[in-house]
Scaffold this motif. Sequence first.
Motif, PDB file in Angstrom:
ATOM      1  N   ALA A   1     -20.250  48.222 -41.633  1.00  0.00           N
ATOM      2  CA  ALA A   1     -19.246  47.187 -41.888  1.00  0.00           C
ATOM      3  C   ALA A   1     -18.758  47.263 -43.329  1.00  0.00           C
ATOM      4  O   ALA A   1     -18.267  46.286 -43.877  1.00  0.00           O
ATOM      5  CB  ALA A   1     -19.846  45.817 -41.601  1.00  0.00           C
ATOM      6  N   GLY A   2     -18.947  48.405 -43.959  1.00  0.00           N
ATOM      7  CA  GLY A   2     -18.523  48.550 -45.348  1.00  0.00           C
ATOM      8  C   GLY A   2     -19.501  47.896 -46.312  1.00  0.00           C
ATOM      9  O   GLY A   2     -19.163  47.568 -47.431  1.00  0.00           O
ATOM     10  N   LEU A   3     -20.731  47.694 -45.849  1.00  0.00           N
ATOM     11  CA  LEU A   3     -21.738  47.084 -46.725  1.00  0.00           C
ATOM     12  C   LEU A   3     -22.796  48.101 -47.129  1.00  0.00           C
ATOM     13  O   LEU A   3     -23.934  47.754 -47.405  1.00  0.00           O
ATOM     14  CB  LEU A   3     -22.419  45.924 -46.007  1.00  0.00           C
ATOM     15  N   ALA A   4     -22.402  49.377 -47.115  1.00  0.00           N
ATOM     16  CA  ALA A   4     -23.292  50.445 -47.582  1.00  0.00           C
ATOM     17  C   ALA A   4     -24.570  50.582 -46.763  1.00  0.00           C
ATOM     18  O   ALA A   4     -25.629  50.894 -47.303  1.00  0.00           O
ATOM     19  CB  ALA A   4     -23.597  50.262 -49.059  1.00  0.00           C
ATOM     20  N   SER A   5     -24.480  50.335 -45.438  1.00  0.00           N
ATOM     21  CA  SER A   5     -25.673  50.534 -44.594  1.00  0.00           C
ATOM     22  C   SER A   5     -26.074  52.000 -44.587  1.00  0.00           C
ATOM     23  O   SER A   5     -27.247  52.332 -44.455  1.00  0.00           O
ATOM     24  CB  SER A   5     -25.428  50.055 -43.168  1.00  0.00           C
TER      25      SER A   5
ATOM     26  N   VAL B   1     -22.970  39.137 -52.742  1.00  0.00           N
ATOM     27  CA  VAL B   1     -22.340  40.045 -51.781  1.00  0.00           C
ATOM     28  C   VAL B   1     -21.634  39.157 -50.758  1.00  0.00           C
ATOM     29  O   VAL B   1     -22.278  38.375 -50.057  1.00  0.00           O
ATOM     30  CB  VAL B   1     -23.397  40.934 -51.083  1.00  0.00           C
ATOM     31  N   CYS B   2     -20.302  39.231 -50.716  1.00  0.00           N
ATOM     32  CA  CYS B   2     -19.541  38.367 -49.805  1.00  0.00           C
ATOM     33  C   CYS B   2     -19.084  39.193 -48.610  1.00  0.00           C
ATOM     34  O   CYS B   2     -18.485  40.252 -48.784  1.00  0.00           O
ATOM     35  CB  CYS B   2     -18.313  37.795 -50.513  1.00  0.00           C
ATOM     36  N   VAL B   3     -19.368  38.697 -47.421  1.00  0.00           N
ATOM     37  CA  VAL B   3     -18.988  39.435 -46.216  1.00  0.00           C
ATOM     38  C   VAL B   3     -17.745  38.782 -45.624  1.00  0.00           C
ATOM     39  O   VAL B   3     -17.780  37.628 -45.205  1.00  0.00           O
ATOM     40  CB  VAL B   3     -20.133  39.435 -45.173  1.00  0.00           C
ATOM     41  N   VAL B   4     -16.657  39.550 -45.629  1.00  0.00           N
ATOM     42  CA  VAL B   4     -15.379  39.048 -45.132  1.00  0.00           C
ATOM     43  C   VAL B   4     -15.250  39.412 -43.658  1.00  0.00           C
ATOM     44  O   VAL B   4     -15.610  40.522 -43.267  1.00  0.00           O
ATOM     45  CB  VAL B   4     -14.234  39.709 -45.946  1.00  0.00           C
TER      46      VAL B   4
ATOM     47  N   ASN C   1     -14.927  43.600 -48.476  1.00  0.00           N
ATOM     48  CA  ASN C   1     -15.989  42.693 -48.940  1.00  0.00           C
ATOM     49  C   ASN C   1     -16.130  42.658 -50.466  1.00  0.00           C
ATOM     50  O   ASN C   1     -16.487  43.678 -51.069  1.00  0.00           O
ATOM     51  CB  ASN C   1     -17.339  43.129 -48.369  1.00  0.00           C
ATOM     52  N   PRO C   2     -15.912  41.492 -51.071  1.00  0.00           N
ATOM     53  CA  PRO C   2     -16.089  41.420 -52.530  1.00  0.00           C
ATOM     54  C   PRO C   2     -17.568  41.406 -52.906  1.00  0.00           C
ATOM     55  O   PRO C   2     -18.365  40.714 -52.276  1.00  0.00           O
ATOM     56  CB  PRO C   2     -15.462  40.073 -52.911  1.00  0.00           C
ATOM     57  N   VAL C   3     -17.906  42.173 -53.922  1.00  0.00           N
ATOM     58  CA  VAL C   3     -19.240  42.091 -54.516  1.00  0.00           C
ATOM     59  C   VAL C   3     -19.010  41.561 -55.930  1.00  0.00           C
ATOM     60  O   VAL C   3     -18.274  42.169 -56.713  1.00  0.00           O
ATOM     61  CB  VAL C   3     -19.935  43.470 -54.531  1.00  0.00           C
ATOM     62  N   LEU C   4     -19.573  40.391 -56.219  1.00  0.00           N
ATOM     63  CA  LEU C   4     -19.294  39.712 -57.486  1.00  0.00           C
ATOM     64  C   LEU C   4     -20.533  39.765 -58.376  1.00  0.00           C
ATOM     65  O   LEU C   4     -21.659  39.546 -57.908  1.00  0.00           O
ATOM     66  CB  LEU C   4     -18.914  38.250 -57.220  1.00  0.00           C
TER      67      LEU C   4
END
Length: 401
Positions: free
Chosen positions: A109-113, A221-224, A330-333
Amino acid sequence: MEKEITCVAPPNIALIKYWGKKDENLIIPLNNSFSITLDSSDLFTKTTVRFCDPKKNEEDKFTLNEKPQKLASHKRIVNLIAKIREKSSLPNKDDPIEIDSMNSFPTAAGLASSSSGIAALTYCLGNLFEVYGTEPLQLDQVEIGKSTKKQEGKNEENKQVADLLRREKLSAISRQGSGSSCRSMFGGFVEWIAGEKNDGSDSRAKQIFPKSVWPELRVLVCVVRSEQKKVSSTLGMRRSVETSEYIDKFSTKVVPKNIKQIKQAIQSQDFETFANVTMKNSNAFHSVCLDTFPPIFYLNQDSKKVIDFVHSWNDIFGTQVGYTFDAGPNPVLIMLNKNLPSFLDAFVQTFQIENLVNQPLQQILKDSQFNKLVQKFPIDKQNICLERIIPTKIGDGVKQL
Ligand SMILES: Nc1ncnc2c1ncn2[C@@H]1O[C@H](COP(=O)(O)OP(=O)(O)OP(=O)(O)O)[C@@H](O)[C@H]1O
Ligand SMILES: C[C@@](O)(CCOP(=O)(O)OP(=O)(O)O)CC(=O)O
């Protein structure tokens, strides 16, 4: 009971991005990249690998998130297992193996799995097949002396050096499963050195600073929620290499400059430079994507709302927050611990996402001082499709349980 190994690996997030390969088969990147490793108590892949009885099982097996997989459709994993077997001198190295893996966060999901997934798998395989020594370390190149206090200290140091070296070597294998995974071999601040050799043997990750150099850093880590099917990183970067003119400037000028800047900023704990370089490099990477033909849009309207929000916040309070986006919306802040509660409070109110505030977020919000700041930063309510916010920090690299 056949031998089995279980490892836990964290994902990492690149602050200075890898985008484009010099060699597609060996996964040798165009440029160095620089990342932080996230804390595996918040996001992780857990993988177990075991040898099976060669009489009962004929083939290697792979289960991902409790679903049996067709291993043949995970070509890079097949390749990775073959590379490890090639380097192993165990007499039973050709016995079938069983891999069982789960991600604590959404897969693909674009979260670097892939970064934590492949790192966990490589480390498990390396330890199961005893490649480059075993875990606990087999210190064949390291002198183990008599047990005087001084010598013990030296041995400990030698062990650490041997561990770092072994991880470096394993990172060159992990890289061939998925490039970004090589950086999850280490904790803290990590650089993947592109390397010069055609065989990729010097294309490895190295730890540049341990997490302890800047313990105050925090990450959201924000999941959009996204309807769009994304172009995978592998395909996207191939298309960029083939069609973008800007990618050359990105890899030869922008990235080397940004890596130098970010290392200096970390060393001097200069948050403003750290955040600005991070945001600019993310924006430069997404500019390469836009310059790709046909263009690739990883950022969506929600990503842009978050970017604007961060800049509005920073305009008022000074640079307190940085953002970065991988191949997805997904923004990572990133921010300092002291600024997290009030920023999160304003973020939750602006985007009306009170429903996402779970126990860990509640805990953070207890320290918010935002009611004292609201006059300077009036809330401008907006809609956004966020699914989850995961608060985390910088953590350690992959480890065996
Ligand atoms: N736990 C795991 N063990 C082994 N391989 C995994 C694991 N999790 C993911 N992968 C591999 O990574 C692939 C997903 O990678 P993909 O690059 O599409 O997504 P992502 O890493 O979540 O996103 P991105 O790379 O864009 O940040 C899976 O199809 C699988 O091959
Ligand atoms: C935008 C990125 O996250 C791209 C990651 O690409 P992958 O490592 O997923 O690609 P492959 O090597 O083809 O598997 C930037 C980064 O992590 O540096």
